[in-house]
Design a protein around this motif. Structure first.
Motif, short mmCIF file in Angstrom:
data_model
loop_
_atom_site.label_atom_id
_atom_site.label_comp_id
_atom_site.label_asym_id
_atom_site.label_seq_id
_atom_site.Cartn_x
_atom_site.Cartn_y
_atom_site.Cartn_z
N PRO A 241 0.82 -1.21 0.00
CA PRO A 241 0.00 0.00 0.00
C PRO A 241 0.85 1.26 0.00
CG PRO A 241 0.00 -1.02 2.17
CD PRO A 241 0.70 -1.97 1.25
N GLU A 242 0.23 2.37 -0.35
CA GLU A 242 0.92 3.65 -0.37
C GLU A 242 1.40 4.00 1.03
OE1 GLU A 242 0.06 8.21 -1.99
OE2 GLU A 242 -1.53 6.70 -1.95
N ASN A 243 2.52 4.72 1.09
CA ASN A 243 3.11 5.16 2.36
C ASN A 243 3.55 4.00 3.24
OD1 ASN A 243 3.45 8.00 2.65
ND2 ASN A 243 1.23 8.24 2.65
N SER A 244 4.04 2.94 2.62
CA SER A 244 4.58 1.82 3.38
C SER A 244 6.03 1.58 2.99
CB SER A 244 3.75 0.55 3.14
OG SER A 244 3.85 0.13 1.80
N PHE A 245 6.74 0.87 3.86
CA PHE A 245 8.11 0.48 3.56
C PHE A 245 8.41 -0.80 4.32
CE2 PHE A 245 8.25 3.31 7.20
CZ PHE A 245 9.17 2.76 8.07
N LEU A 246 9.58 -1.38 4.07
CA LEU A 246 9.97 -2.66 4.65
C LEU A 246 11.20 -2.47 5.53
CD1 LEU A 246 9.73 -4.84 1.42
CD2 LEU A 246 8.01 -4.70 3.23
N VAL A 247 11.25 -3.24 6.62
CA VAL A 247 12.44 -3.28 7.48
C VAL A 247 12.87 -4.74 7.57
CG1 VAL A 247 13.34 -2.96 9.81
CG2 VAL A 247 11.80 -1.25 8.82
N GLY A 248 14.13 -4.99 7.27
CA GLY A 248 14.69 -6.34 7.37
C GLY A 248 15.64 -6.43 8.54
N LEU A 249 15.61 -7.56 9.24
CA LEU A 249 16.51 -7.81 10.36
C LEU A 249 17.34 -9.05 10.07
CD1 LEU A 249 14.07 -7.24 13.37
CD2 LEU A 249 15.67 -5.60 12.38
N SER A 250 18.63 -8.98 10.38
CA SER A 250 19.54 -10.11 10.21
C SER A 250 20.41 -10.24 11.44
CB SER A 250 20.40 -9.93 8.96
OG SER A 250 21.25 -8.79 9.11
N SER A 251 21.08 -11.38 11.59
CA SER A 251 21.92 -11.64 12.77
C SER A 251 23.32 -12.05 12.36
CB SER A 251 21.31 -12.75 13.64
OG SER A 251 20.08 -12.36 14.18
N ILE A 252 24.30 -11.53 13.08
CA ILE A 252 25.69 -11.97 12.96
C ILE A 252 25.97 -12.84 14.19
CG2 ILE A 252 28.11 -11.26 12.77
CD1 ILE A 252 27.12 -8.57 11.67
N PHE A 253 25.89 -14.15 14.01
CA PHE A 253 26.02 -15.07 15.14
C PHE A 253 27.36 -14.90 15.87
CE2 PHE A 253 23.30 -18.01 12.33
CZ PHE A 253 22.12 -17.43 12.79
N TRP A 254 28.40 -14.58 15.11
CA TRP A 254 29.73 -14.50 15.70
C TRP A 254 29.79 -13.48 16.83
CZ3 TRP A 254 33.97 -15.92 17.56
CH2 TRP A 254 35.05 -15.06 17.77
N ARG A 255 29.04 -12.38 16.72
CA ARG A 255 29.11 -11.35 17.75
C ARG A 255 28.73 -11.90 19.12
NH1 ARG A 255 26.56 -6.59 14.59
NH2 ARG A 255 28.36 -5.54 13.67
N GLU A 256 27.70 -12.75 19.17
CA GLU A 256 27.29 -13.35 20.44
C GLU A 256 28.16 -14.54 20.81
OE1 GLU A 256 24.81 -12.59 22.73
OE2 GLU A 256 24.60 -10.69 21.69
N ALA A 257 28.52 -15.35 19.81
CA ALA A 257 29.30 -16.56 20.08
C ALA A 257 30.68 -16.24 20.63
CB ALA A 257 29.42 -17.40 18.81
N TRP A 258 31.21 -15.07 20.29
CA TRP A 258 32.52 -14.65 20.83
C TRP A 258 32.52 -14.75 22.35
CZ3 TRP A 258 33.08 -10.20 23.95
CH2 TRP A 258 34.40 -9.90 24.30
N LYS A 259 31.42 -14.39 22.99
CA LYS A 259 31.36 -14.40 24.44
C LYS A 259 30.64 -15.62 24.99
CE LYS A 259 30.03 -11.57 28.41
NZ LYS A 259 29.48 -10.27 28.86
N TYR A 260 29.58 -16.05 24.32
CA TYR A 260 28.67 -17.02 24.92
C TYR A 260 28.73 -18.41 24.31
CZ TYR A 260 26.68 -12.89 27.08
OH TYR A 260 26.51 -11.74 27.79
N GLY A 261 29.55 -18.62 23.30
CA GLY A 261 29.70 -19.96 22.76
C GLY A 261 28.42 -20.51 22.17
N GLU A 262 28.13 -21.78 22.46
CA GLU A 262 27.04 -22.48 21.78
C GLU A 262 25.66 -21.90 22.09
OE1 GLU A 262 29.00 -26.89 21.13
OE2 GLU A 262 27.55 -26.62 22.75
N ARG A 263 25.50 -21.29 23.23
CA ARG A 263 24.18 -20.76 23.61
C ARG A 263 23.84 -19.48 22.84
NH1 ARG A 263 20.97 -22.30 28.46
NH2 ARG A 263 19.82 -20.50 29.27
N ALA A 264 24.75 -18.97 22.06
CA ALA A 264 24.60 -17.68 21.39
C ALA A 264 23.41 -17.65 20.44
CB ALA A 264 25.88 -17.33 20.63
N PHE A 265 23.09 -18.77 19.82
CA PHE A 265 21.97 -18.78 18.87
C PHE A 265 20.67 -18.38 19.58
CE2 PHE A 265 18.71 -21.07 16.26
CZ PHE A 265 18.92 -20.38 15.08
N ARG A 266 20.51 -18.81 20.81
CA ARG A 266 19.33 -18.41 21.59
C ARG A 266 19.31 -16.89 21.75
NH1 ARG A 266 18.02 -22.17 26.61
NH2 ARG A 266 18.58 -24.26 25.91
#
Length: 662
Positions: A241-266
């Protein structure tokens, strides 16, 4: 949020009884006493992993699609069990923090054109803003509490409103400094302040930003858009519809895994949920509605966000340390449609045709090369195997449901401090300590929980569909509930409570938990708030046990017991994965993240604070409730109370920020 103790520096003494301690007791109280007296700690780094035994039925007539679903389900359940914390073992993580390779929290697309956005005053006097060369009304922000009653009239898309949208959702909110350390905070919370979530905007032409429809990456440090590509002129009018736009979200797993290891995906998926809620609340302040376009699959999102620029990551068969720049790729998570509220069911999305149009994005001229975040990396392979197992394909039959806005009620206006939505979202902070003294009144407690309901209140219907702010962004029925440890709520006995957020689950929950639980409505509880007392018998010993229990269950963190209340978010788990497919695994965490963001905002709006707790002992939580199997699982913990501020830490404005590259 403050650091989560996912990478253990301590662990309770090993006892063979701990893994099944509730089985030996006939009452919750005796189980609590046992738990508390058996959790003395010592240094222990776990090296072995116990995985869940999974039985799956198959037949000679099974189709390959069913086989794939079973394989993916096995992988997801294996990951979930392997990354549980228990008293005698923690999920695998680094033995220490490799500060030399801490990931850069800011992704940039080098050489991509930078489109600056406008800045706004946090307070409600826009005329005092010297940097905004617009009509002062452009900077207006409605009262926070008013958004739960109805949305304001929608504003048009412009340079100013897009700037406000990002400023109030994903921008920096402050800088902190102490000694030689300086770090930034953001409007959207993140596990350990590591911020794995990246954001993209796909929009029609916007004056003073781009004369053509475009894809851009949001750069929060600069509060600017990095222009990645110009897209075909017919893309938006053909599908949205008019006056709409999209926002996309993505994840860099490495940023969390650096500190939290395997639990980072959560934790990455908690943060996706935080970001969804942050986007939805900022949009609401501008009169815009938000809906997750969940019919598109992983492949479509990757093309739409321009993430094909990243080489495919071929992960090893075991955890490995080395130089893997390709590990810094972005995993496309979700796509949100932002559109004027009140549009109703006047449009639908043809996912088949939309997918075909997105397939042409591979031919676009994409600008910018992603920066390197670390020199060396550690690959926790199970994260990437699980990410593969939960990739969602294109679902052509999905329909976009735009339901009417449902009010979630303001029963106690006096609980709120008269803050605007911008003041609440931009001043929100994750508490690192709580005073253990401050109490809130039960009317305030009930008001906070009313805004945690997915279906709103006052209409007399059951809680199930997600129709109220900000949960209405999610297209599935609510799957997440809350078990609450009430510590300091005036007029309400301390003890164990349960908030049922999907009342279709009530009987299953009641039959799955301890038969000793009362399931009684507490005094003064609104009729349309499905809150139940499980164990609220009075007595200083019982009160003390629950204080200490909440602390022990949250990895011995005092902040869980020093607030007004804490909680665990319990999701209908394995049944959901079997019925709706394994791609619901990250989505369950998204729902907990949305709920967590509501708790953050509500806490600040009533004058206290909150923090998410990702480190907790999974199965001991289930055992306290007498939950067996994996039909219900605790996915996130939270605590709400009065913060203790560290006066050694200095606060600095978000913009322009320090000159050093932090």
């Amino acid at each position: 949020m403050p650091p989560l103790l996912s990478s253990p520096r301590f662990s309770p003494s090993r006892t063979s009884q701990n893994s099944h301690f509730c089985h030996f007791f006939t009452s919750t109280t005796s189980a609590l006493k046992f738990l508390i007296t058996k959790t003395k700690t010592k240094t222990l780094i776990p090296t072995s992993i116990i995985t869940m035994s999974i039985s799956t039925s198959s037949s000679s007539s099974s189709q390959p699609k069913e086989d794939l679903h079973n394989e993916n389900l096995i992988q997801v359940l294996k990951y979930h069990n392997q990354t549980k914390h228990n008293f005698d073992k923690y999920a695998r993580g680094p033995h220490g923090l490799d500060w030399a390779n801490q990931p850069n929290p800011f992704r940039r697309y080098l050489s991509a054109p930078l489109l600056p956005l406008l800045h706004f005053p946090t307070q409600t006097e826009p005329q005092k803003n010297q940097t905004l060369q617009q009509n002062p009304d452009d900077a207006y922000a409605p009262l926070y509490s008013s958004l739960f009653l109805s949305l304001p009239p929608p504003k048009p898309i412009s340079h100013s409103t897009i700037s406000q949208f990002f400023y109030d959702s994903l921008a920096l909110s402050a800088w902190k400094s102490t000694g030689y350390s300086t770090w930034s905070l953001r409007v959207n919370p993140s596990s350990g302040n590591l911020h794995p979530t990246e954001a993209y905007i796909i929009a029609p032409p916007i004056e003073s930003l781009s004369n053509s429809p475009f894809v851009a990456h949001y750069a929060p440090k600069e509060h600017s858009l990095e222009l990645r590509a110009e897209i075909p002129s017919g893309f938006f009018p053909n599908f949205f519809p008019e006056n709409s736009f999209l926002v996309g979200l993505s994840s860099i797993f490495w940023r969390e895994a650096w500190k939290y290891g395997e639990r980072a995906f959560r934790y990455c998926n908690h943060d996706v949920g935080h970001a969804i809620a942050a986007v939805t609340m900022a949009a609401a302040g501008l009169g815009w509605d938000v809906k997750l376009l969940d019919g598109l699959g992983y492949v479509e999102l990757k093309k739409l966000f321009g993430l094909e620029v990243f080489p495919e990551f071929k992960f090893p068969s075991r955890p490995v340390k080395g130089k893997f720049p390709e590990i810094e790729f972005e995993h496309p998570d979700c796509l949100l449609l932002v559109f004027p509220n009140g549009i109703g069911k006047k449009f639908d999305v043809n996912y088949k045709e939309l997918s075909s149009a997105i397939s042409e994005f591979s031919k676009l001229e994409w600008k910018g090369k992603p920066n390197l975040l670390s020199k060396q990396h550690v690959c926790w392979d199970i994260i990437y195997r699980t990410a593969e197992a939960v990739k969602k394909p294109l679902v052509i039959g999905d329909r976009l449901e735009i339901d009417p806005f449902k009010s979630s009620g303001v029963r106690n206006e006096g609980s709120y401090k008269g803050f605007t939505v911008r003041e609440v979202v931009r001043k929100r902070r994750s508490a690192v300590d709580m005073d253990g003294v401050t109490a809130i009144h039960r009317d305030t407690f009930y008001q906070i929980l009313l805004h945690c309901l997915p279906s709103g209140c006052g209409s007399g219907g059951k809680q199930r569909r997600q129709l109220a702010l900000p949960f209405r962004a999610l297209p599935w029925d609510a799957e997440v509930h809350a078990v609450l440890f009430v510590h300091r709520v005036t007029g309400l006995p301390a003890g164990l409570y349960f908030l049922v957020r999907n009342e279709d689950h009530f009987h299953e929950l009641k039959n799955s938990t301890s038969s000793n639980f009362a399931w009684a409505k507490p005094d003064g509880c609104p009729d349309d708030l499905p809150l139940y007392g499980l164990d609220t018998s009075s007595g200083s010993l019982k009160d003390s046990l629950y204080y200490r229990l909440s602390e022990k269950l949250s990895c011995h963190q005092e902040i869980a017991s020093h607030g007004c209340f804490s909680l665990g978010m319990v999701a209908r788990f394995e049944s959901t994965l079997r019925e709706k497919n394994t791609w619901m695994y990250p989505r369950l965490f998204w729902e907990t993240g949305v709920l967590g963001q509501v708790l953050y905002l509500e806490a600040h709006a009533v004058g206290i604070s909150a923090t998410g707790i990702g480190c907790y002992f999974d199965d001991p939580v289930h055992e306290i409730l007498k939950l067996k199997g994996s039909n219900f699982q605790s996915l996130y913990h939270f605590t709400v109370g009065a913060p203790v501020l560290d006066k050694r830490i200095m606060s600095l404005p978000a913009y322009p920020g320090p000159s050093i590259d932090t």
